[in-house]
Scaffold this motif. Structure first.
Motif, PDB file in Angstrom:
ATOM      1  N   ILE A 102       0.802  -1.235  -0.035  1.00 18.28           N
ATOM      2  CA  ILE A 102      -0.261   0.227   0.059  1.00 18.28           C
ATOM      3  C   ILE A 102       1.113   1.252  -0.017  1.00 18.28           C
ATOM      4  O   ILE A 102       1.772   1.347   1.204  1.00 18.28           O
ATOM      5  N   CYS A 103       1.012   1.995  -1.159  1.00 15.80           N
ATOM      6  CA  CYS A 103       1.340   3.459  -1.181  1.00 15.80           C
ATOM      7  C   CYS A 103       2.763   3.002  -0.597  1.00 15.80           C
ATOM      8  O   CYS A 103       3.300   4.134   0.019  1.00 15.80           O
ATOM      9  N   PHE A 104       3.062   2.251  -1.452  1.00 15.79           N
ATOM     10  CA  PHE A 104       5.099   1.958  -1.567  1.00 15.79           C
ATOM     11  C   PHE A 104       5.986   3.630  -1.742  1.00 15.79           C
ATOM     12  O   PHE A 104       5.477   4.394  -1.788  1.00 15.79           O
ATOM     13  N   ASN A 105       6.597   3.770  -0.970  1.00 17.30           N
ATOM     14  CA  ASN A 105       7.573   4.626  -0.401  1.00 17.30           C
ATOM     15  C   ASN A 105       9.025   3.681  -0.153  1.00 17.30           C
ATOM     16  O   ASN A 105       8.877   3.465   1.034  1.00 17.30           O
ATOM     17  N   ASP A 106      10.543   4.329  -0.806  1.00 21.69           N
ATOM     18  CA  ASP A 106      11.332   3.704  -0.574  1.00 21.69           C
ATOM     19  C   ASP A 106      11.858   4.042   0.350  1.00 21.69           C
ATOM     20  O   ASP A 106      12.819   3.345   1.533  1.00 21.69           O
ATOM     21  N   CYS A 107      11.727   5.505   1.131  1.00 22.09           N
ATOM     22  CA  CYS A 107      12.134   5.305   2.228  1.00 22.09           C
ATOM     23  C   CYS A 107      12.259   5.035   3.662  1.00 22.09           C
ATOM     24  O   CYS A 107      12.434   5.014   4.887  1.00 22.09           O
ATOM     25  N   TYR A 108      10.757   4.568   3.056  1.00 24.14           N
ATOM     26  CA  TYR A 108       9.871   3.594   4.344  1.00 24.14           C
ATOM     27  C   TYR A 108      10.034   2.078   4.645  1.00 24.14           C
ATOM     28  O   TYR A 108       9.908   1.338   5.267  1.00 24.14           O
ATOM     29  N   CYS A 109      11.126   1.665   3.510  1.00 22.58           N
ATOM     30  CA  CYS A 109      11.857   0.741   3.428  1.00 22.58           C
ATOM     31  C   CYS A 109      13.416   0.280   4.260  1.00 22.58           C
ATOM     32  O   CYS A 109      13.759  -0.657   3.696  1.00 22.58           O
ATOM     33  N   GLY A 125      -1.981   2.386  -5.159  1.00 23.47           N
ATOM     34  CA  GLY A 125      -2.625   3.554  -3.986  1.00 23.47           C
ATOM     35  C   GLY A 125      -0.882   4.636  -4.782  1.00 23.47           C
ATOM     36  O   GLY A 125      -0.184   4.275  -5.205  1.00 23.47           O
ATOM     37  N   SER A 126      -1.358   5.828  -3.751  1.00 24.28           N
ATOM     38  CA  SER A 126      -0.751   6.945  -4.028  1.00 24.28           C
ATOM     39  C   SER A 126       0.556   6.403  -3.674  1.00 24.28           C
ATOM     40  O   SER A 126       1.158   6.450  -2.342  1.00 24.28           O
ATOM     41  N   GLU A 127       2.162   6.992  -4.419  1.00 22.03           N
ATOM     42  CA  GLU A 127       3.663   6.421  -3.947  1.00 22.03           C
ATOM     43  C   GLU A 127       4.191   8.041  -3.839  1.00 22.03           C
ATOM     44  O   GLU A 127       5.551   8.447  -4.082  1.00 22.03           O
ATOM     45  N   ARG A 128       3.117   9.625  -3.919  1.00 19.46           N
ATOM     46  CA  ARG A 128       3.761   9.668  -2.721  1.00 19.46           C
ATOM     47  C   ARG A 128       4.984  10.337  -1.629  1.00 19.46           C
ATOM     48  O   ARG A 128       3.672   9.522  -0.688  1.00 19.46           O
ATOM     49  N   TYR A 136      -3.735  12.309   4.545  1.00 21.29           N
ATOM     50  CA  TYR A 136      -3.070  10.963   4.715  1.00 21.29           C
ATOM     51  C   TYR A 136      -3.861   9.899   5.191  1.00 21.29           C
ATOM     52  O   TYR A 136      -2.868   8.283   4.645  1.00 21.29           O
ATOM     53  N   ILE A 137      -3.358   9.973   6.310  1.00 28.23           N
ATOM     54  CA  ILE A 137      -3.752   8.630   7.031  1.00 28.23           C
ATOM     55  C   ILE A 137      -5.270   7.529   6.370  1.00 28.23           C
ATOM     56  O   ILE A 137      -5.192   6.417   6.283  1.00 28.23           O
ATOM     57  N   ASN A 138      -5.770   8.639   6.736  1.00 26.25           N
ATOM     58  CA  ASN A 138      -7.157   7.687   5.952  1.00 26.25           C
ATOM     59  C   ASN A 138      -7.014   8.234   4.764  1.00 26.25           C
ATOM     60  O   ASN A 138      -8.297   6.211   4.628  1.00 26.25           O
ATOM     61  N   GLU A 139      -6.407   8.292   4.088  1.00 26.17           N
ATOM     62  CA  GLU A 139      -6.364   8.040   2.444  1.00 26.17           C
ATOM     63  C   GLU A 139      -5.669   6.644   2.770  1.00 26.17           C
ATOM     64  O   GLU A 139      -5.614   5.344   1.792  1.00 26.17           O
ATOM     65  N   TYR A 140      -4.331   5.874   3.234  1.00 24.15           N
ATOM     66  CA  TYR A 140      -4.157   4.915   3.562  1.00 24.15           C
ATOM     67  C   TYR A 140      -4.444   3.673   4.084  1.00 24.15           C
ATOM     68  O   TYR A 140      -4.557   2.763   3.695  1.00 24.15           O
ATOM     69  N   ILE A 141      -5.550   4.781   5.870  1.00 24.96           N
ATOM     70  CA  ILE A 141      -6.377   3.304   5.872  1.00 24.96           C
ATOM     71  C   ILE A 141      -7.055   2.565   4.540  1.00 24.96           C
ATOM     72  O   ILE A 141      -7.502   1.292   4.608  1.00 24.96           O
TER      73      ILE A 141
END
Ligand SMILES: [Zn+2]
Ligand SMILES: [Zn+2]
Length: 343
Positions: A102-109, A125-128, A136-141
């Motif tokens: 969900i909403c992949f972001n390399d910084c979080y890996c 999902g958005s990768e911004r 944003y958190i509700n969009e993620y959920i």
């Protein structure tokens, strides 16, 4: 009616656990073996930002739930700040083969052991860059739910979020009322008071408890983070689908040790049977819970208490002489036929 039925088998689960796929110290195989040997029947290995399925480790007596733990931090690149609040969510897949990121972001890996398996996963999902705000958190959920995950809120004390922020999240299914990995460092990560505030806002969240073990210490070490908190799941059938369905319906309770044998409700009276405890509480959203305390040197194994006719909700907690809690979810009047539901 039964809130905890006496005739259905309860299965012990650890719903939050890290392996060598992220920052844990045990392999998935070792984790399965150690939890099975301890009497568990269900394990979710929820590595940081690393969806993985471990169906090869499942057997007829043991279910491996698929899922992972994600997090969102204020720093634009997700850097860790010991004084900044953040949010950690556990995602449980309805389908054991669902490995969508969900909403992949390399910084979080940063905690993930990078391998080809991770790079081959489907991303949705958005990768911004992730944003630490309610929208944003509700969009993620919402995105996680749309793509087949149940979303739980992890270790509220350890995340240090403002309560108002927690109240603003939509679509969560359960609060991790006790996270043992955090609890063993602070003795505060049993969050019954927060759970009452959430229920008081009429947020329909269940509650569960888990180890969040990383196994930096052996299990016989005083700092071990295994086997301190678990969820008892009460499914209609012991299958992957049966367990996920039970979680989604709240047919489970949280515990650090004590167990419920039965909770039943007739008219306005609640009957509770449990393992040996020192205290039994029924919280109803008022300033005055109902309770029983054992006399010095004695134990309680049952209680019959009258519910407040204006109960906003009903949840039962038990506390043993070692300071270990077990907590049911909150039941709202309309779902258990209380008169206060009609008002
Ligand atoms: Zn976490
Ligand atoms: Zn964790």
């Amino acid at each position: 009616m039964y809130l905890i039925p006496p005739h259905k088998k309860q299965y012990r689960a650890n719903l939050h656990c890290h392996s060598v796929l992220s920052d844990g110290h045990k392999t998935p195989e070792e984790l399965k073996e150690m939890y099975k040997a301890e009497g568990y029947s269900i394990l979710a290995i929820t590595d940081h930002e690393r969806p993985a399925q471990h169906q090869d480790l499942a057997d007829e007596d043991f279910i491996m739930l698929t899922g992972y733990e994600c997090y969102i931090r204020p720093h634009p690149k997700g850097a860790y700040d010991i004084y900044a609040s953040d949010v950690h969510l556990n995602l449980f897949a309805r389908d054991p083969m669902n490995l969508k990121m969900i909403c992949f972001n390399d910084c979080y890996c940063r905690y993930v052991k990078r391998d080809n398996a991770l790079d081959g996963l489907i991303r949705v999902g958005s990768e911004r860059p992730r944003e630490y705000n309610t929208e944003y958190i509700n969009e993620y959920i919402r995105t996680a739910k749309e793509h087949g995950y149940l979303v739980a809120y992890n270790h509220p004390y350890g995340s240090m979020e403002d309560e108002k922020d927690i109240f603003s999240y939509e679509g969560l299914f359960s609060l991790e009322i006790c996270n043992y990995g955090s609890y063993r460092t602070n003795y505060l990560e049993h969050c019954g008071a927060l759970y009452d505030k959430i229920l008081g806002k009429k947020m329909h969240l269940f509650c569960h408890a888990a180890d969040d073990n990383h196994n930096s210490y052996p299990v016989d070490h005083p700092k071990s983070d295994s086997f301190g908190a678990f969820t008892m799941i009460i499914p209609d059938e012991f299958t992957y689908d049966g367990v996920i369905n039970a979680m989604e319906k709240g047919e489970m309770y949280a515990s650090m040790g004590p167990v419920f044998h039965e909770i039943s409700l007739e008219d306005n009276k609640i009957h509770i049977e449990c393992s040996d405890v020192a205290h039994i509480f029924v919280y109803m959203g008022s300033k005055k819970p109902k309770y029983l305390h054992a006399a010095e040197g004695e134990v309680l194994t049952s209680a019959d208490l009258e519910l407040d006719p204006n109960a906003r909700y009903v949840r039962v907690s038990i506390l043993d002489s070692k300071g270990r809690w077990a907590d049911t979810r909150g039941f709202f009047p309309e779902e258990i036929g209380l008169a206060s539901g009609a008002r």
